[in-house]
Design a protein around this motif. Sequence first.
Motif, PDB file in Angstrom:
ATOM      1  N   ILE A   1     -97.172 -11.947 -34.413  1.00 25.93           N
ATOM      2  CA  ILE A   1     -95.746 -11.627 -34.384  1.00 25.93           C
ATOM      3  C   ILE A   1     -95.592 -10.166 -33.980  1.00 25.93           C
ATOM      4  CG2 ILE A   1     -93.629 -11.481 -35.751  1.00 25.93           C
ATOM      5  CD1 ILE A   1     -94.677 -13.764 -37.445  1.00 25.93           C
ATOM      6  N   VAL A   2     -94.770  -9.927 -32.955  1.00 17.89           N
ATOM      7  CA  VAL A   2     -94.666  -8.598 -32.350  1.00 17.89           C
ATOM      8  C   VAL A   2     -93.211  -8.149 -32.327  1.00 17.89           C
ATOM      9  CG1 VAL A   2     -95.207  -7.193 -30.332  1.00 17.89           C
ATOM     10  CG2 VAL A   2     -96.595  -9.232 -30.848  1.00 17.89           C
ATOM     11  N   GLY A   3     -92.970  -6.918 -32.775  1.00 16.52           N
ATOM     12  CA  GLY A   3     -91.643  -6.324 -32.697  1.00 16.52           C
ATOM     13  C   GLY A   3     -91.705  -4.957 -32.058  1.00 16.52           C
ATOM     14  N   GLY A   4     -90.540  -4.429 -31.691  1.00 17.60           N
ATOM     15  CA  GLY A   4     -90.480  -3.125 -31.046  1.00 17.60           C
ATOM     16  C   GLY A   4     -89.964  -2.041 -31.980  1.00 17.60           C
ATOM     17  N   ARG A   5     -89.412  -1.003 -31.413  1.00 18.95           N
ATOM     18  CA  ARG A   5     -88.974   0.168 -32.195  1.00 18.95           C
ATOM     19  C   ARG A   5     -87.969  -0.214 -33.283  1.00 18.95           C
ATOM     20  NH1 ARG A   5     -84.429   3.282 -31.247  1.00 18.95           N
ATOM     21  NH2 ARG A   5     -84.375   5.249 -32.394  1.00 18.95           N
ATOM     22  N   VAL A   6     -86.994  -1.048 -32.947  1.00 15.37           N
ATOM     23  CA  VAL A   6     -86.000  -1.514 -33.913  1.00 15.37           C
ATOM     24  C   VAL A   6     -86.352  -2.909 -34.422  1.00 15.37           C
ATOM     25  CG1 VAL A   6     -83.579  -2.129 -34.254  1.00 15.37           C
ATOM     26  CG2 VAL A   6     -84.166  -0.073 -32.952  1.00 15.37           C
TER      27      VAL A   6
ATOM     28  N   HIS B   1     -89.050  -4.343 -34.945  1.00 11.71           N
ATOM     29  CA  HIS B   1     -90.224  -4.539 -35.804  1.00 11.71           C
ATOM     30  C   HIS B   1     -89.799  -4.905 -37.226  1.00 11.71           C
ATOM     31  CE1 HIS B   1     -90.253  -0.985 -38.500  1.00 11.71           C
ATOM     32  NE2 HIS B   1     -89.548  -0.425 -37.530  1.00 11.71           N
ATOM     33  N   THR B   2     -88.581  -4.507 -37.617  1.00 14.77           N
ATOM     34  CA  THR B   2     -88.130  -4.837 -38.973  1.00 14.77           C
ATOM     35  C   THR B   2     -87.909  -6.341 -39.130  1.00 14.77           C
ATOM     36  OG1 THR B   2     -85.839  -4.374 -38.295  1.00 14.77           O
ATOM     37  CG2 THR B   2     -87.056  -2.593 -39.346  1.00 14.77           C
ATOM     38  N   ILE B   3     -87.301  -6.961 -38.128  1.00  8.66           N
ATOM     39  CA  ILE B   3     -87.063  -8.397 -38.211  1.00  8.66           C
ATOM     40  C   ILE B   3     -88.350  -9.178 -37.938  1.00  8.66           C
ATOM     41  CG2 ILE B   3     -86.339  -8.850 -35.818  1.00  8.66           C
ATOM     42  CD1 ILE B   3     -83.965 -10.436 -37.103  1.00  8.66           C
ATOM     43  N   ALA B   4     -89.244  -8.596 -37.129  1.00  6.15           N
ATOM     44  CA  ALA B   4     -90.556  -9.213 -36.923  1.00  6.15           C
ATOM     45  C   ALA B   4     -91.341  -9.217 -38.235  1.00  6.15           C
ATOM     46  CB  ALA B   4     -91.331  -8.453 -35.844  1.00  6.15           C
ATOM     47  N   GLU B   5     -91.262  -8.120 -38.975  1.00  2.00           N
ATOM     48  CA  GLU B   5     -91.954  -8.053 -40.261  1.00  2.00           C
ATOM     49  C   GLU B   5     -91.355  -9.036 -41.261  1.00  2.00           C
ATOM     50  OE1 GLU B   5     -93.489  -4.727 -43.503  1.00  2.00           O
ATOM     51  OE2 GLU B   5     -92.090  -4.146 -41.925  1.00  2.00           O
ATOM     52  N   TYR B   6     -90.037  -9.231 -41.195  1.00  2.00           N
ATOM     53  CA  TYR B   6     -89.366 -10.202 -42.078  1.00  2.00           C
ATOM     54  C   TYR B   6     -89.901 -11.607 -41.811  1.00  2.00           C
ATOM     55  CZ  TYR B   6     -85.430 -12.602 -44.371  1.00  2.00           C
ATOM     56  OH  TYR B   6     -84.656 -13.407 -45.179  1.00  2.00           O
ATOM     57  N   LEU B   7     -90.027 -11.967 -40.522  1.00  2.00           N
ATOM     58  CA  LEU B   7     -90.592 -13.271 -40.168  1.00  2.00           C
ATOM     59  C   LEU B   7     -92.040 -13.376 -40.635  1.00  2.00           C
ATOM     60  CD1 LEU B   7     -90.419 -15.986 -38.665  1.00  2.00           C
ATOM     61  CD2 LEU B   7     -91.058 -14.763 -36.572  1.00  2.00           C
ATOM     62  N   PHE B   8     -92.811 -12.331 -40.405  1.00  2.00           N
ATOM     63  CA  PHE B   8     -94.226 -12.320 -40.813  1.00  2.00           C
ATOM     64  C   PHE B   8     -94.382 -12.485 -42.320  1.00  2.00           C
ATOM     65  CE2 PHE B   8     -97.568  -9.535 -42.571  1.00  2.00           C
ATOM     66  CZ  PHE B   8     -98.697 -10.226 -42.139  1.00  2.00           C
TER      67      PHE B   8
ATOM     68  N   ARG C   1     -98.338 -20.200 -43.989  1.00  2.00           N
ATOM     69  CA  ARG C   1     -99.522 -20.586 -43.219  1.00  2.00           C
ATOM     70  C   ARG C   1    -100.517 -19.424 -43.123  1.00  2.00           C
ATOM     71  NH1 ARG C   1     -99.606 -20.788 -37.010  1.00  2.00           N
ATOM     72  NH2 ARG C   1    -101.610 -19.881 -37.592  1.00  2.00           N
ATOM     73  N   PRO C   2    -101.806 -19.721 -42.888  1.00  2.00           N
ATOM     74  CA  PRO C   2    -102.812 -18.666 -42.704  1.00  2.00           C
ATOM     75  C   PRO C   2    -102.914 -18.258 -41.240  1.00  2.00           C
ATOM     76  CG  PRO C   2    -103.886 -20.794 -42.748  1.00  2.00           C
ATOM     77  CD  PRO C   2    -102.403 -21.066 -42.929  1.00  2.00           C
ATOM     78  N   ARG C   3    -103.850 -17.349 -40.938  1.00  2.00           N
ATOM     79  CA  ARG C   3    -104.179 -16.937 -39.574  1.00  2.00           C
ATOM     80  C   ARG C   3    -102.958 -16.378 -38.852  1.00  2.00           C
ATOM     81  NH1 ARG C   3    -107.186 -21.581 -36.503  1.00  2.00           N
ATOM     82  NH2 ARG C   3    -108.175 -19.868 -35.398  1.00  2.00           N
ATOM     83  N   ILE C   4    -102.342 -15.378 -39.460  1.00  2.00           N
ATOM     84  CA  ILE C   4    -101.140 -14.777 -38.892  1.00  2.00           C
ATOM     85  C   ILE C   4    -101.267 -13.258 -38.926  1.00  2.00           C
ATOM     86  CG2 ILE C   4    -100.009 -15.029 -41.136  1.00  2.00           C
ATOM     87  CD1 ILE C   4     -97.338 -15.208 -39.669  1.00  2.00           C
ATOM     88  N   THR C   5    -100.841 -12.596 -37.865  1.00  2.00           N
ATOM     89  CA  THR C   5    -100.982 -11.150 -37.722  1.00  2.00           C
ATOM     90  C   THR C   5     -99.667 -10.541 -37.277  1.00  2.00           C
ATOM     91  OG1 THR C   5    -103.300 -11.423 -37.043  1.00  2.00           O
ATOM     92  CG2 THR C   5    -102.247  -9.296 -36.568  1.00  2.00           C
ATOM     93  N   HIS C   6     -99.281  -9.439 -37.903  1.00  2.00           N
ATOM     94  CA  HIS C   6     -98.096  -8.683 -37.487  1.00  2.00           C
ATOM     95  C   HIS C   6     -98.560  -7.491 -36.666  1.00  2.00           C
ATOM     96  CE1 HIS C   6     -94.609  -5.786 -38.601  1.00  2.00           C
ATOM     97  NE2 HIS C   6     -94.324  -6.458 -37.507  1.00  2.00           N
ATOM     98  N   ILE C   7     -98.084  -7.388 -35.429  1.00  2.00           N
ATOM     99  CA  ILE C   7     -98.509  -6.333 -34.513  1.00  2.00           C
ATOM    100  C   ILE C   7     -97.357  -5.376 -34.242  1.00  2.00           C
ATOM    101  CG2 ILE C   7     -99.410  -5.797 -32.226  1.00  2.00           C
ATOM    102  CD1 ILE C   7    -100.553  -8.580 -32.069  1.00  2.00           C
ATOM    103  N   GLN C   8     -97.600  -4.091 -34.378  1.00  2.00           N
ATOM    104  CA  GLN C   8     -96.660  -3.080 -33.912  1.00  2.00           C
ATOM    105  C   GLN C   8     -96.883  -2.902 -32.415  1.00  2.00           C
ATOM    106  OE1 GLN C   8     -94.351  -1.550 -35.686  1.00  2.00           O
ATOM    107  NE2 GLN C   8     -94.935  -2.134 -37.749  1.00  2.00           N
ATOM    108  N   SER C   9     -95.807  -2.789 -31.644  1.00  2.00           N
ATOM    109  CA  SER C   9     -95.964  -2.741 -30.187  1.00  2.00           C
ATOM    110  C   SER C   9     -96.295  -1.354 -29.656  1.00  2.00           C
ATOM    111  CB  SER C   9     -94.685  -3.261 -29.499  1.00  2.00           C
ATOM    112  OG  SER C   9     -93.604  -2.384 -29.726  1.00  2.00           O
ATOM    113  N   THR C  10     -96.492  -0.369 -30.534  1.00  2.00           N
ATOM    114  CA  THR C  10     -96.896   0.952 -30.062  1.00  2.00           C
ATOM    115  C   THR C  10     -98.258   0.851 -29.383  1.00  2.00           C
ATOM    116  OG1 THR C  10     -97.778   1.391 -32.275  1.00  2.00           O
ATOM    117  CG2 THR C  10     -95.588   2.258 -31.769  1.00  2.00           C
ATOM    118  N   SER C  11     -98.419   1.578 -28.279  1.00  2.00           N
ATOM    119  CA  SER C  11     -99.592   1.376 -27.430  1.00  2.00           C
ATOM    120  C   SER C  11    -100.907   1.771 -28.088  1.00  2.00           C
ATOM    121  CB  SER C  11     -99.425   2.170 -26.122  1.00  2.00           C
ATOM    122  OG  SER C  11     -99.249   3.544 -26.397  1.00  2.00           O
TER     123      SER C  11
END
Length: 290
Positions: free
Chosen positions: A142-147, A149-156, A163-173
Amino acid sequence: MPEAEMTIAERIQAQLDTLTRAERQLAHSILENYPASGLGPLSALARDAQVSAPTVARMVQKLGFRNYPDFQAELREELKAKVKNPIAKHDTWAEGAPSGHVLNRFTEAVIDNIRLTLAQIEPATFDAACALIADTERPLFIVGGRVTHTIAEYLFLHLQVVRPRITHIQSTSNAWPHHLLDAKQGDVFVIFDMRRYENNTLKLAEMARAKGATIILITDQWRSPIHSVADICFSNRIVVPSAWDSMATTLLLVETMIAAVQDVNWGEARTRMEALEDIFDQTRLYRKFT
């Protein structure tokens, strides 16, 4: 939905079933590189789509425009809307702000956003996305951007319980390249990208796609450039009387996805929830009143 409230992409998608073969070919060509595809001369658009100039003219009229220049003028307005910064968005609303309290105006805008967004989502497409997200044989990123990322983290946070095997990724390079090391065919990436679209997120999506990953994009009504490599794309209405865009419709979509995935995986989800509650009890994370 009234045509005046629809983007040109939404107008095209709404009419796909009524188009001739040549018009449908033109429609897909426009959508592949939207909105830039329609900003050049009519002859160039016809050539790129391998259709005749009269086909372009007929298509433009079917979309509700008198002629090609009117069609292009609307595309340019959409392009300006895609890149507005918060100050410009605030000034746009301030110029034409309707009467009434901001609570009412804001709520009405959000309700309209929800209504218009849901009208564009096919239940079968939503179900297919949820089935991919629920498939525990597929690692999920699950990937979110500058703003976003908050809703991406909520989903994560919620899916991590389901479920298992799930990763939250920050899109910073400096963070995401490590996560692509082990990405492979069949992995699922849920990517959030709203205007102003982020270069890092686009590059991440392109590289994940090159590795064979399946991409589910959650974006706005103008659609992130990532849509060109996404397998499934959900476009959310985000405009409200504010300097900032609204995530209310996106949050509704995310919470509905969580509920759907939970139902698909209920047996395993319930076991994981019970185990998590036991951990909470042992760590005394929450107060007990009994």
